[in-house]
Design an enzyme around this catalytic site. Structure first.
Site, PDB file in Angstrom:
ATOM      1  N   GLU A  83     -42.067 -35.315 -87.054  1.00 35.27           N
ATOM      2  CA  GLU A  83     -41.246 -35.171 -85.935  1.00 35.27           C
ATOM      3  C   GLU A  83     -39.823 -35.533 -86.312  1.00 35.27           C
ATOM      4  O   GLU A  83     -39.268 -36.293 -86.666  1.00 35.27           O
ATOM      5  CB  GLU A  83     -41.354 -36.811 -85.255  1.00 35.27           C
ATOM      6  CG  GLU A  83     -42.913 -36.734 -84.100  1.00 35.27           C
ATOM      7  CD  GLU A  83     -43.050 -35.671 -83.563  1.00 35.27           C
ATOM      8  OE1 GLU A  83     -42.061 -34.379 -82.915  1.00 35.27           O
ATOM      9  OE2 GLU A  83     -44.688 -35.055 -82.941  1.00 35.27           O
ATOM     10  N   CYS A 145     -45.339 -43.772 -78.511  1.00 36.97           N
ATOM     11  CA  CYS A 145     -44.474 -42.300 -79.288  1.00 36.97           C
ATOM     12  C   CYS A 145     -42.803 -42.207 -79.789  1.00 36.97           C
ATOM     13  O   CYS A 145     -41.785 -42.670 -80.481  1.00 36.97           O
ATOM     14  CB  CYS A 145     -45.186 -41.929 -80.175  1.00 36.97           C
ATOM     15  SG  CYS A 145     -46.847 -42.199 -80.073  1.00 36.97           S
ATOM     16  N   HIS A 163     -46.935 -37.451 -86.314  1.00 39.36           N
ATOM     17  CA  HIS A 163     -47.949 -37.877 -85.575  1.00 39.36           C
ATOM     18  C   HIS A 163     -49.004 -36.763 -86.022  1.00 39.36           C
ATOM     19  O   HIS A 163     -48.927 -36.342 -87.112  1.00 39.36           O
ATOM     20  CB  HIS A 163     -47.466 -36.593 -83.935  1.00 39.36           C
ATOM     21  CG  HIS A 163     -47.652 -37.745 -83.510  1.00 39.36           C
ATOM     22  ND1 HIS A 163     -46.111 -37.026 -82.386  1.00 39.36           N
ATOM     23  CD2 HIS A 163     -47.905 -38.690 -82.100  1.00 39.36           C
ATOM     24  CE1 HIS A 163     -45.873 -37.903 -81.339  1.00 39.36           C
ATOM     25  NE2 HIS A 163     -47.363 -39.113 -80.962  1.00 39.36           N
TER      26      HIS A 163
HETATM   27  N1  PCA Z   1     -49.644 -42.014 -79.404  1.00 36.74           N
HETATM   28  C1  PCA Z   1     -49.023 -41.992 -78.160  1.00 36.74           C
HETATM   29  C2  PCA Z   1     -48.212 -43.469 -78.240  1.00 36.74           C
HETATM   30  C3  PCA Z   1     -49.101 -44.149 -79.205  1.00 36.74           C
HETATM   31  C4  PCA Z   1     -49.926 -43.466 -79.643  1.00 36.74           C
HETATM   32  O1  PCA Z   1     -50.745 -43.323 -80.948  1.00 36.74           O
HETATM   33  C5  PCA Z   1     -47.717 -41.106 -77.914  1.00 36.74           C
HETATM   34  O2  PCA Z   1     -48.050 -39.733 -78.695  1.00 36.74           O
HETATM   35  O3  PCA Z   1     -46.382 -41.501 -77.508  1.00 36.74           O
END
Ligand code: PCA
Length: 227
Positions: A83, A145, A163
């Site tokens: 990201e 996140c 991610h």
């Molecule tokens: N994924 C979620 C929140 C916690 C996680 O592991 C997200 O993509 O916001």
């Protein structure tokens, strides 16, 4: 000495077993990473609750980590994504693990619309060098996140959010040497290279801050000798 901080998340609605927390712990205890960094990194597995940003993430950031490597799961992605930005937006639709939704549409009503991570590009290159074909992403979502990334990018520390997809059901993949290995292990090894690159940026940042403070000290000293 300031240390690298690695974060992951716990369960949330729809994801009862969050692999990001397990991966964060695995990475933080990787002997090879300790060797590379010269220290054992700190690890924080956050509750997937908006309140945890204040109670757990903010104090960890206030301890001035060298750099921060953040991990979360994005169940609909097919590849690991690097990201490159966080936006000042929050979903009012998806409740966190405590049943709360964002109270406003902005995370920080007085803050910038977005924050970019200059470390995203070198981290993606590092992952690719380590054999992981990570994809670039400019959309970390509107949930925890993104909210945690927006917060962590505030003070200019080197921070990158990764991610991960849901690990495939078979959970094993063939590594470069032709061995079948758990996917989380393969990711942890590649993420160690990302951690190394982040830590290097953190050291460079700390050294330039030290040099700047030395310059200020030198300037004061020159003034006082003349007086
Ligand atoms: N994924 C979620 C929140 C916690 C996680 O592991 C997200 O993509 O916001």
């Amino acid at each position: 000495m300031n240390r690298l901080l690695i974060t992951g998340f716990g369960p949330f609605p729809g994801v009862p077993d969050n692999p990001s927390g397990r991966l964060a712990r695995r990475l933080a205890t990787l002997p090879r990473l300790r060797l590379i960094l010269g220290h054992r990194p700190d690890c924080l597995v956050l509750d997937t609750r908006y309140g945890a940003l204040e109670t757990h993430l903010a104090p960890a950031l206030a301890r001035e980590p060298l750099a921060v490597l953040m991990i979360g799961v994005a169940a609909r992605r097919r590849r690991v994504c690097v990201e490159s930005r966080a936006v000042n937006r929050v979903s009012r639709l998806f409740p966190d693990a405590g049943g709360m939704v964002g109270r406003r549409f902005a995370l920080d009503p007085g803050g910038p619309a977005q924050r970019w991570s200059p470390a995203a590009l070198p981290v993606r290159a590092a992952l690719r060098r380590a054999g992981l074909a990570a994809a670039p992403s400019r959309d970390a979502g509107r949930y925890l996140c993104n909210a945690s990334y927006f917060r962590a990018l505030e003070k200019g520390h080197p921070v990158v959010f990764l991610h991960i997809p849901m690990p495939p059901r078979t959970k094993r993949r063939t590594d470069g040497g032709g061995r079948r290995r758990p996917v989380l292990d393969l990711w942890a090894e590649a993420f160690a290279e990302a951690a190394r690159v982040l830590a290097l940026r953190g050291r460079a940042r700390a050294e330039s801050a030290f040099r700047r403070s030395g310059d200020r000290f030198g300037a004061r000293k020159r003034v006082s000798t003349r007086a």
